[in-house]
Scaffold this active site. Structure first.
Site, PDB file in Angstrom:
ATOM      1  N   TYR A 151      -5.785  11.417   1.893  1.00  0.00           N
ATOM      2  CA  TYR A 151      -6.052   9.976   2.027  1.00  0.00           C
ATOM      3  C   TYR A 151      -6.641   9.326   0.764  1.00  0.00           C
ATOM      4  CZ  TYR A 151      -5.170  10.012   7.118  1.00  0.00           C
ATOM      5  OH  TYR A 151      -4.595  10.095   8.365  1.00  0.00           O
ATOM      6  N   GLU A 154      -3.217  -4.330  -3.150  1.00  0.00           N
ATOM      7  CA  GLU A 154      -3.777  -5.180  -4.207  1.00  0.00           C
ATOM      8  C   GLU A 154      -3.799  -4.446  -5.549  1.00  0.00           C
ATOM      9  OE1 GLU A 154      -5.048  -4.416  -1.244  1.00  0.00           O
ATOM     10  OE2 GLU A 154      -6.477  -5.941  -0.534  1.00  0.00           O
ATOM     11  N   ASN A 202       0.826  -1.210   0.000  1.00  0.00           N
ATOM     12  CA  ASN A 202       0.000   0.000   0.000  1.00  0.00           C
ATOM     13  C   ASN A 202       0.864   1.265   0.000  1.00  0.00           C
ATOM     14  OD1 ASN A 202       0.666  -0.871   2.658  1.00  0.00           O
ATOM     15  ND2 ASN A 202      -1.000   0.327   3.566  1.00  0.00           N
ATOM     16  N   CYS A 245     -10.439  -4.387   0.244  1.00  0.00           N
ATOM     17  CA  CYS A 245     -11.523  -3.409   0.332  1.00  0.00           C
ATOM     18  C   CYS A 245     -12.346  -3.447  -0.958  1.00  0.00           C
ATOM     19  CB  CYS A 245     -10.968  -1.999   0.560  1.00  0.00           C
ATOM     20  SG  CYS A 245     -10.329  -1.191  -0.920  1.00  0.00           S
ATOM     21  N   CYS A 265     -10.555  -2.417  -4.275  1.00  0.00           N
ATOM     22  CA  CYS A 265      -9.666  -3.448  -4.821  1.00  0.00           C
ATOM     23  C   CYS A 265     -10.449  -4.609  -5.423  1.00  0.00           C
ATOM     24  CB  CYS A 265      -8.713  -3.934  -3.733  1.00  0.00           C
ATOM     25  SG  CYS A 265      -7.523  -2.644  -3.279  1.00  0.00           S
ATOM     26  N   ASN A 300      -1.194   8.462   1.063  1.00  0.00           N
ATOM     27  CA  ASN A 300      -0.993   9.860   0.680  1.00  0.00           C
ATOM     28  C   ASN A 300      -1.585  10.774   1.753  1.00  0.00           C
ATOM     29  OD1 ASN A 300      -1.758  12.489  -0.905  1.00  0.00           O
ATOM     30  ND2 ASN A 300      -0.321  11.385  -2.199  1.00  0.00           N
TER      31      ASN A 300
HETATM   32 ZN   LIG Z   1      -8.108  -1.823  -1.206  1.00  0.00          ZN
END
Ligand SMILES: [Zn+2]
Ligand SMILES: [Zn+2]
Ligand SMILES: [Zn+2]
Ligand SMILES: [Zn+2]
Lengths: 133, 133, 133, 133
Positions: free
Chosen positions: C52, C59, C46, C89, C92, C49
């Site tokens: 966010y 993924e 991941n 999530c 993804c 930033n």
């Molecule tokens: Zn995700």
């Protein structure tokens, strides 16, 4: 923009902070757009998500809300965080620019003083709708 | 949810289609959330962007708008496209789930008939706020 | 998928955790896709930033990296956080589903044990490319 | 940056266009970052999604790929579309800025000529990691 409109914009930005949902950053942001009629104020707050990338900033909440009310042209956008002055992130600048190339952005301080920037200043040489035509 | 509420939800979803800004996909989507008071309807439409990733779907516009009005608990969300039945994308499922683990999603057809799915059915074994505690 | 491939997938997922950039959530996630040739592993972590919403999950880093190497069909995707088991999530899941309707998702535990879910299980009744045709 | 590095950057940008997955916009974009060692080139292409908001631009694919290889400091980023010169969108400017406040952006034309902009020029008065401290 006259002083009264700016003061009202600031009041909207301030009150919108109360609606922030920011359990992850603890960084509340409020924003408000003034539509081109010079009368309609539409405010938003940041709405975060456990999957950080799914969160939406205050400025984008305000703008998408305005669009969903039939507004697509704006005179001004005001923004402030509960920690003080803040400038819109790149995502929000991109969304602002989609609808207005000459909108004024008011970067408010907690005492109501402010600095203004045009979207052309904040996102110069931008990628926009024209690039896809 | 009683028939009258469902009909009103459908009417809101239908009218929200008019506010779609979808010059890129030409695929208008409308959505509406019914807040947990069983009275407050908040609708949204998709707001696209020349930078496709900066666009916001109808469901997220409706939900972030509701949050910016102080609502964080919802009974139902209805959605439909101008082409017919449509299901929420993964991003929107993630945003719906942040606020409600038992909300009903109404997938409407243009004639007002519908299918319902719970968010648990649409985003099973989800990643959510609890995972970050 | 045979045991050896699964073990190699797990090793890739584990090492990818080292590359996580997560100063905001302090929640490192690693992921790896196995391409349909059954040989090529592409991993990601991941990348968060300050805004966010501009962050990209592990993924999606793995998948977009694989696509930028000419791969568009995948057999499996493995994922794990530095805190333990984690599920993808909604964003993804949406990105996984764009490329594969029958990919297996391996939800690893730190000891290498795992649970598998198909993308059809994780994103049922999905919105996808067919909906826009 | 010397002429040879710029030419190599351009070659990487050009070849990355082949990996674009852009069935929705039909607008292929390629990008490449040069890491601060002045030797490592990492390229990416845009990876779109049926849910437009889940797509990732070429610049972000290149940068997140580089981060997942352990690189977090960059000298330059080059970008070009298959239609010609293009500037990074606001989302990508935000992601570039997370890692480098003084990176040079090369906006290439198909013949290899180019214009350079610093990220400070493309995202002035930016919101960044410091704002959250
Ligand atoms: Zn995700
Ligand atoms: Zn923003
Ligand atoms: Zn969506
Ligand atoms: Zn971009």
């Amino acid at each position: 923009m006259n002083q009264e409109l700016i003061e009202r914009l600031f009041e909207h930005v301030k009150l919108s902070l109360d609606f922030s949902y920011c359990p992850y950053s603890k960084f509340a942001v409020g924003a408000c757009v003034l539509c081109e009629d010079g009368k309609t104020f539409v405010y938003g707050a940041n709405v975060e998500n456990a999957s950080y990338g799914a969160g939406v900033c205050a400025e984008r909440v305000a703008i998408t809300k305005a669009v969903s009310m039939g507004r697509k042209r704006f005179m001004a956008l005001g923004v402030m965080s509960d920690k003080g002055r803040v400038t819109p992130c790149g995502i929000c600048r991109q969304v602002i620019r989609e609808f207005s190339k000459d909108i004024d952005i008011f970067l408010f301080n907690p005492d109501g003083t402010f600095q203004t920037k045009s979207i052309a200043e904040l996102l110069p040489d931008s990628f926009g709708p024209e690039d896809l035509e």
